[in-house]
Scaffold this motif. Sequence first.
Motif, PDB file in Angstrom:
ATOM      1  N   LYS A 170      26.875  26.356  19.804  1.00 16.36           N
ATOM      2  CA  LYS A 170      28.030  25.490  20.029  1.00 16.36           C
ATOM      3  C   LYS A 170      27.633  24.021  19.889  1.00 16.36           C
ATOM      4  O   LYS A 170      28.397  23.210  19.372  1.00 16.36           O
ATOM      5  CB  LYS A 170      28.641  25.759  21.399  1.00 16.36           C
ATOM      6  CG  LYS A 170      29.206  27.161  21.515  1.00 16.36           C
ATOM      7  CD  LYS A 170      29.707  27.457  22.899  1.00 16.36           C
ATOM      8  CE  LYS A 170      30.200  28.894  22.970  1.00 16.36           C
ATOM      9  NZ  LYS A 170      30.914  29.194  24.174  1.00 16.36           N
ATOM     10  N   ILE A 171      26.444  23.673  20.369  1.00 16.26           N
ATOM     11  CA  ILE A 171      25.930  22.309  20.224  1.00 16.26           C
ATOM     12  C   ILE A 171      25.776  21.975  18.745  1.00 16.26           C
ATOM     13  O   ILE A 171      26.195  20.921  18.281  1.00 16.26           O
ATOM     14  CB  ILE A 171      24.577  22.150  20.952  1.00 16.26           C
ATOM     15  CG1 ILE A 171      24.748  22.273  22.458  1.00 16.26           C
ATOM     16  CG2 ILE A 171      23.911  20.821  20.582  1.00 16.26           C
ATOM     17  CD1 ILE A 171      23.433  22.394  23.216  1.00 16.26           C
ATOM     18  N   LYS A 172      25.183  22.896  18.009  1.00 13.44           N
ATOM     19  CA  LYS A 172      24.913  22.657  16.596  1.00 13.44           C
ATOM     20  C   LYS A 172      26.186  22.556  15.767  1.00 13.44           C
ATOM     21  O   LYS A 172      26.220  21.821  14.776  1.00 13.44           O
ATOM     22  CB  LYS A 172      23.986  23.739  16.051  1.00 13.44           C
ATOM     23  CG  LYS A 172      22.575  23.620  16.605  1.00 13.44           C
ATOM     24  CD  LYS A 172      21.647  24.632  16.006  1.00 13.44           C
ATOM     25  CE  LYS A 172      20.220  24.393  16.497  1.00 13.44           C
ATOM     26  NZ  LYS A 172      19.258  25.294  15.863  1.00 13.44           N
ATOM     27  N   SER A 173      27.234  23.271  16.160  1.00 11.82           N
ATOM     28  CA  SER A 173      28.463  23.247  15.363  1.00 11.82           C
ATOM     29  C   SER A 173      29.450  22.155  15.799  1.00 11.82           C
ATOM     30  O   SER A 173      30.370  21.831  15.051  1.00 11.82           O
ATOM     31  CB  SER A 173      29.144  24.612  15.390  1.00 11.82           C
ATOM     32  OG  SER A 173      29.623  24.899  16.679  1.00 11.82           O
ATOM     33  N   ALA A 174      29.252  21.584  16.969  1.00 13.54           N
ATOM     34  CA  ALA A 174      30.184  20.554  17.463  1.00 13.54           C
ATOM     35  C   ALA A 174      30.042  19.252  16.679  1.00 13.54           C
ATOM     36  O   ALA A 174      28.938  18.856  16.313  1.00 13.54           O
ATOM     37  CB  ALA A 174      29.932  20.287  18.946  1.00 13.54           C
ATOM     38  N   ASP A 175      31.174  18.603  16.435  1.00 13.29           N
ATOM     39  CA  ASP A 175      31.150  17.283  15.801  1.00 13.29           C
ATOM     40  C   ASP A 175      30.828  16.202  16.833  1.00 13.29           C
ATOM     41  O   ASP A 175      30.251  15.181  16.502  1.00 13.29           O
ATOM     42  CB  ASP A 175      32.505  16.966  15.169  1.00 13.29           C
ATOM     43  CG  ASP A 175      32.803  17.856  13.985  1.00 13.29           C
ATOM     44  OD1 ASP A 175      31.866  18.196  13.230  1.00 13.29           O
ATOM     45  OD2 ASP A 175      33.971  18.223  13.808  1.00 13.29           O
ATOM     46  N   CYS A 176      31.232  16.448  18.073  1.00  7.84           N
ATOM     47  CA  CYS A 176      31.048  15.469  19.136  1.00  7.84           C
ATOM     48  C   CYS A 176      30.686  16.208  20.425  1.00  7.84           C
ATOM     49  O   CYS A 176      31.295  17.234  20.742  1.00  7.84           O
ATOM     50  CB  CYS A 176      32.329  14.671  19.337  1.00  7.84           C
ATOM     51  SG  CYS A 176      32.233  13.450  20.668  1.00  7.84           S
TER      52      CYS A 176
ATOM     53  N   SER B 180      40.114  19.933  18.646  1.00  2.39           N
ATOM     54  CA  SER B 180      39.759  21.188  19.289  1.00  2.39           C
ATOM     55  C   SER B 180      38.662  20.874  20.305  1.00  2.39           C
ATOM     56  O   SER B 180      37.661  20.235  19.962  1.00  2.39           O
ATOM     57  CB  SER B 180      39.244  22.169  18.240  1.00  2.39           C
ATOM     58  OG  SER B 180      38.740  23.326  18.854  1.00  2.39           O
ATOM     59  N   VAL B 181      38.846  21.317  21.538  1.00  4.42           N
ATOM     60  CA  VAL B 181      37.916  20.974  22.614  1.00  4.42           C
ATOM     61  C   VAL B 181      37.543  22.225  23.392  1.00  4.42           C
ATOM     62  O   VAL B 181      38.411  23.013  23.767  1.00  4.42           O
ATOM     63  CB  VAL B 181      38.537  19.943  23.596  1.00  4.42           C
ATOM     64  CG1 VAL B 181      37.515  19.532  24.643  1.00  4.42           C
ATOM     65  CG2 VAL B 181      39.069  18.725  22.861  1.00  4.42           C
TER      66      VAL B 181
END
Length: 136
Positions: free
Chosen positions: A69-75, A31-32
């Motif tokens: 969004k930064i905190k929840s992103a894996d990458c 997901s991107v």
Amino acid sequence: MLVIQGGGRTKGNTAQLVDSFVKGSQSKGHSVEVISLTKNEVKGCLGCKACRYEKPCVQKDAFNDIVPKIKSADCIVFASPLYFWTVSSKSKAFIERFYCIVENDPNPPLGRYEKYPIKDCALLMTSADNFFWTFN
């Protein structure tokens, strides 16, 4: 994955590289989300240190909406053209603002009192030339 696109041209080289990266990542089931710094203004850090006193960033721009969004992103993937041997000013401003997402570290190594979220990262860069030394 969260892609931060720091190129200034909406259909430029960096945008094309991001599009290819997104298509390839999605084809593998990832997901991107892409955030364009041309469409979302992010100002550089003022160094006011409000965030060090557990207050929200005083700047009212798109960064505050991007933090979750930064905190929840894996990458996190940074995409930028190479301008004067470094990332674009839009990308620099965005990176500076990571200062406000620091967390208190109860067991600080080497006397540091803060820690940042640990994320996998990637860098996508484009250039207007093809000299062997450009990205060195």
